[in-house]
Write a protein that holds these residues in place. Sequence first.
Motif, PDB file in Angstrom:
ATOM      1  N   GLY A   5      10.042  -0.072   8.274  1.00  0.00           N
ATOM      2  CA  GLY A   5      10.065   0.345   6.880  1.00  0.00           C
ATOM      3  C   GLY A   5       9.009  -0.310   6.025  1.00  0.00           C
ATOM      4  O   GLY A   5       9.234  -0.549   4.836  1.00  0.00           O
ATOM      5  N   GLY A   6       7.854  -0.620   6.614  1.00  0.00           N
ATOM      6  CA  GLY A   6       6.759  -1.221   5.848  1.00  0.00           C
ATOM      7  C   GLY A   6       6.833  -2.719   5.688  1.00  0.00           C
ATOM      8  O   GLY A   6       5.931  -3.325   5.117  1.00  0.00           O
ATOM      9  N   ARG A   7       7.882  -3.329   6.197  1.00  0.00           N
ATOM     10  CA  ARG A   7       8.077  -4.780   6.040  1.00  0.00           C
ATOM     11  C   ARG A   7       8.072  -5.481   7.391  1.00  0.00           C
ATOM     12  O   ARG A   7       8.407  -4.877   8.418  1.00  0.00           O
ATOM     13  CB  ARG A   7       9.408  -5.079   5.344  1.00  0.00           C
ATOM     14  CG  ARG A   7       9.496  -4.601   3.908  1.00  0.00           C
ATOM     15  CD  ARG A   7      10.876  -4.889   3.336  1.00  0.00           C
ATOM     16  NE  ARG A   7      10.964  -4.573   1.931  1.00  0.00           N
ATOM     17  CZ  ARG A   7      10.667  -5.425   0.948  1.00  0.00           C
ATOM     18  NH1 ARG A   7      10.276  -6.662   1.247  1.00  0.00           N
ATOM     19  NH2 ARG A   7      10.766  -5.064  -0.317  1.00  0.00           N
ATOM     20  N   PRO A  21       5.984   3.125  -0.734  1.00  0.00           N
ATOM     21  CA  PRO A  21       5.090   2.192  -0.024  1.00  0.00           C
ATOM     22  C   PRO A  21       5.220   2.328   1.487  1.00  0.00           C
ATOM     23  O   PRO A  21       6.328   2.417   2.023  1.00  0.00           O
ATOM     24  CB  PRO A  21       5.550   0.817  -0.502  1.00  0.00           C
ATOM     25  CG  PRO A  21       6.976   1.012  -0.894  1.00  0.00           C
ATOM     26  CD  PRO A  21       7.067   2.412  -1.445  1.00  0.00           C
ATOM     27  N   VAL A  22       4.086   2.346   2.159  1.00  0.00           N
ATOM     28  CA  VAL A  22       4.101   2.329   3.628  1.00  0.00           C
ATOM     29  C   VAL A  22       3.905   0.909   4.149  1.00  0.00           C
ATOM     30  O   VAL A  22       4.232   0.609   5.297  1.00  0.00           O
ATOM     31  CB  VAL A  22       3.025   3.264   4.214  1.00  0.00           C
ATOM     32  CG1 VAL A  22       3.358   4.706   3.935  1.00  0.00           C
ATOM     33  CG2 VAL A  22       1.640   2.941   3.681  1.00  0.00           C
ATOM     34  N   HIS A  41       0.850  -1.187   0.000  1.00  0.00           N
ATOM     35  CA  HIS A  41       0.000   0.000   0.000  1.00  0.00           C
ATOM     36  C   HIS A  41       0.883   1.234   0.000  1.00  0.00           C
ATOM     37  O   HIS A  41       1.896   1.290   0.703  1.00  0.00           O
ATOM     38  CB  HIS A  41      -0.907   0.031   1.233  1.00  0.00           C
ATOM     39  CG  HIS A  41      -1.850   1.184   1.254  1.00  0.00           C
ATOM     40  ND1 HIS A  41      -3.019   1.196   0.532  1.00  0.00           N
ATOM     41  CD2 HIS A  41      -1.787   2.377   1.899  1.00  0.00           C
ATOM     42  CE1 HIS A  41      -3.650   2.339   0.744  1.00  0.00           C
ATOM     43  NE2 HIS A  41      -2.922   3.077   1.568  1.00  0.00           N
ATOM     44  N   ALA A  42       0.511   2.230  -0.816  1.00  0.00           N
ATOM     45  CA  ALA A  42       1.267   3.480  -0.899  1.00  0.00           C
ATOM     46  C   ALA A  42       0.298   4.644  -0.972  1.00  0.00           C
ATOM     47  O   ALA A  42      -0.683   4.604  -1.727  1.00  0.00           O
ATOM     48  CB  ALA A  42       2.185   3.476  -2.112  1.00  0.00           C
ATOM     49  N   TYR A  43       0.564   5.674  -0.159  1.00  0.00           N
ATOM     50  CA  TYR A  43      -0.217   6.911  -0.257  1.00  0.00           C
ATOM     51  C   TYR A  43       0.337   7.803  -1.367  1.00  0.00           C
ATOM     52  O   TYR A  43      -0.367   8.616  -1.941  1.00  0.00           O
ATOM     53  CB  TYR A  43      -0.186   7.667   1.079  1.00  0.00           C
ATOM     54  CG  TYR A  43      -0.878   6.924   2.192  1.00  0.00           C
ATOM     55  CD1 TYR A  43      -2.265   6.806   2.212  1.00  0.00           C
ATOM     56  CD2 TYR A  43      -0.152   6.315   3.210  1.00  0.00           C
ATOM     57  CE1 TYR A  43      -2.912   6.117   3.233  1.00  0.00           C
ATOM     58  CE2 TYR A  43      -0.782   5.624   4.229  1.00  0.00           C
ATOM     59  CZ  TYR A  43      -2.162   5.529   4.239  1.00  0.00           C
ATOM     60  OH  TYR A  43      -2.796   4.837   5.246  1.00  0.00           O
ATOM     61  N   GLU A  44       1.641   7.632  -1.670  1.00  0.00           N
ATOM     62  CA  GLU A  44       2.275   8.335  -2.769  1.00  0.00           C
ATOM     63  C   GLU A  44       2.998   7.307  -3.635  1.00  0.00           C
ATOM     64  O   GLU A  44       3.509   6.304  -3.140  1.00  0.00           O
ATOM     65  CB  GLU A  44       3.289   9.354  -2.252  1.00  0.00           C
ATOM     66  CG  GLU A  44       2.699  10.440  -1.366  1.00  0.00           C
ATOM     67  CD  GLU A  44       3.764  11.396  -0.867  1.00  0.00           C
ATOM     68  OE1 GLU A  44       4.776  11.574  -1.570  1.00  0.00           O
ATOM     69  OE2 GLU A  44       3.585  11.949   0.219  1.00  0.00           O
ATOM     70  N   ALA A  45       3.039   7.567  -4.928  1.00  0.00           N
ATOM     71  CA  ALA A  45       3.693   6.633  -5.857  1.00  0.00           C
ATOM     72  C   ALA A  45       5.148   6.418  -5.443  1.00  0.00           C
ATOM     73  O   ALA A  45       5.849   7.357  -5.066  1.00  0.00           O
ATOM     74  CB  ALA A  45       3.620   7.183  -7.275  1.00  0.00           C
ATOM     75  N   CYS A  47       6.220   2.703  10.852  1.00  0.00           N
ATOM     76  CA  CYS A  47       6.726   1.458  10.254  1.00  0.00           C
ATOM     77  C   CYS A  47       5.698   0.754   9.382  1.00  0.00           C
ATOM     78  O   CYS A  47       6.028  -0.205   8.688  1.00  0.00           O
ATOM     79  CB  CYS A  47       7.218   0.505  11.338  1.00  0.00           C
ATOM     80  SG  CYS A  47       5.897  -0.237  12.322  1.00  0.00           S
ATOM     81  N   GLY A  48       4.419   1.193   9.414  1.00  0.00           N
ATOM     82  CA  GLY A  48       3.385   0.573   8.584  1.00  0.00           C
ATOM     83  C   GLY A  48       2.428  -0.319   9.330  1.00  0.00           C
ATOM     84  O   GLY A  48       1.497  -0.870   8.744  1.00  0.00           O
ATOM     85  N   LYS A  49       2.580  -0.443  10.644  1.00  0.00           N
ATOM     86  CA  LYS A  49       1.743  -1.387  11.393  1.00  0.00           C
ATOM     87  C   LYS A  49       0.281  -0.955  11.433  1.00  0.00           C
ATOM     88  O   LYS A  49      -0.623  -1.787  11.267  1.00  0.00           O
ATOM     89  CB  LYS A  49       2.292  -1.597  12.804  1.00  0.00           C
ATOM     90  CG  LYS A  49       2.405  -0.357  13.664  1.00  0.00           C
ATOM     91  CD  LYS A  49       3.126  -0.660  14.972  1.00  0.00           C
ATOM     92  CE  LYS A  49       3.149   0.562  15.892  1.00  0.00           C
ATOM     93  NZ  LYS A  49       3.978   1.663  15.332  1.00  0.00           N
TER      94      LYS A  49
END
Length: 375
Positions: free
Chosen positions: A230-232, A36-37, A29-33, A59-61
């Motif tokens: 970092g989203g992962r 990715p968050v 998922h990304a809010y901006e191209a 971190c994306g949680k």
Amino acid sequence: MKIAPIRPVPFRDKVDPDKAGLVMTEIRHAYEADKPVVDGVTLTVGPGEFLCLLGPSGCGKTTTLRIAAGLEAPTEGEVRVAGLKVADPRTFVPPERRNVGFLFQDYALFPHLTVEENVAFGLEGMSRKKKQERARDVLSQVGMSDYMQVYPHTLSGGQQQRVGLARALAPAPKLMLLDEPFSGLDRRLRDQVRDETLHVLKETGVATVMVTHDPEEAMFMADSIALMNGGRIVQMGTPVELYCYPKTAFAARFFGEVNEFRWTVRGGALDTPLGTLDAGTLADGAKAAVMVRPEALKLTAIEDGSSPSVVGRVLASRMLGRSSLVHLSVDVPGGGAGLHLHARVPGRYLPPPDERLEVGFDDSLVFVYPADEAY
């Protein structure tokens, strides 16, 4: 309030995906191209399992939780709740049709409704009598039977949290999602309420995912933890696995204080001031980051006539309640400044400054990483 025993659940990789409360596969998922968050998150939460999404701010949680809830749509990947596909790039089932319960930081109770009316509000397809019966059942389950006819503003924060939990459980969801629900409570009340919440959720057998930034809370609540950065997901496992076997320096640091120092590999080992450590796969001459948990250090008095191999000089000692923290300086071979270490000892242990102590260590709580990956 009835307290149910906490029973173990099957580990996630043995869960049948068709029977799991939640399955997320390669979610992005990304809010901006190109920013990715959430980047490739895959996880499974079985019936009765409690999974914590843990990590630092950003971190994306929380976005991962919102995707599971249906409050955000994934850019890529698939989400299944109780075996039913609820999201992929071509499918999106709204939150109200996912059979998911929510408990967020703001319990969002209706101030003009009584506690009983708040819990019954979201129940559909039932007669008024059935709604009332169900509301009273779940309020009894969370220990709030005596407050059914009062209004939310008369309740304490912990009581409001219980009402919010009852409202979330009333429709008998297949999946419960919690977003830092205890963060607004003071420390003593938070410990009590989260313990009660854990027992209630375990008694219902509902699959649960909770977001938190507090590693101690995650270890207290979770059967399994997904540590994110970092989203992962950088490591997933039981609380014991993440605390005792961190795969990265980030994971080791995130789960509590560590003593850190650099050392050079010689002859396949690290001959540190604390003793010899296995260098693992690091080559001779490589720089290693050595991380030692404070509770790994074992301090004992030096007996007359003995010659301990490692000696630490006490710099200061502080009582921290359930444990004591001792600041030490350990001599480094060849001279130079001593190695400053913290030792955490159970109970009251306050050796005076300049006392010399023998220092041992539990090597199961000592971790070695390549220095260029740790800093």
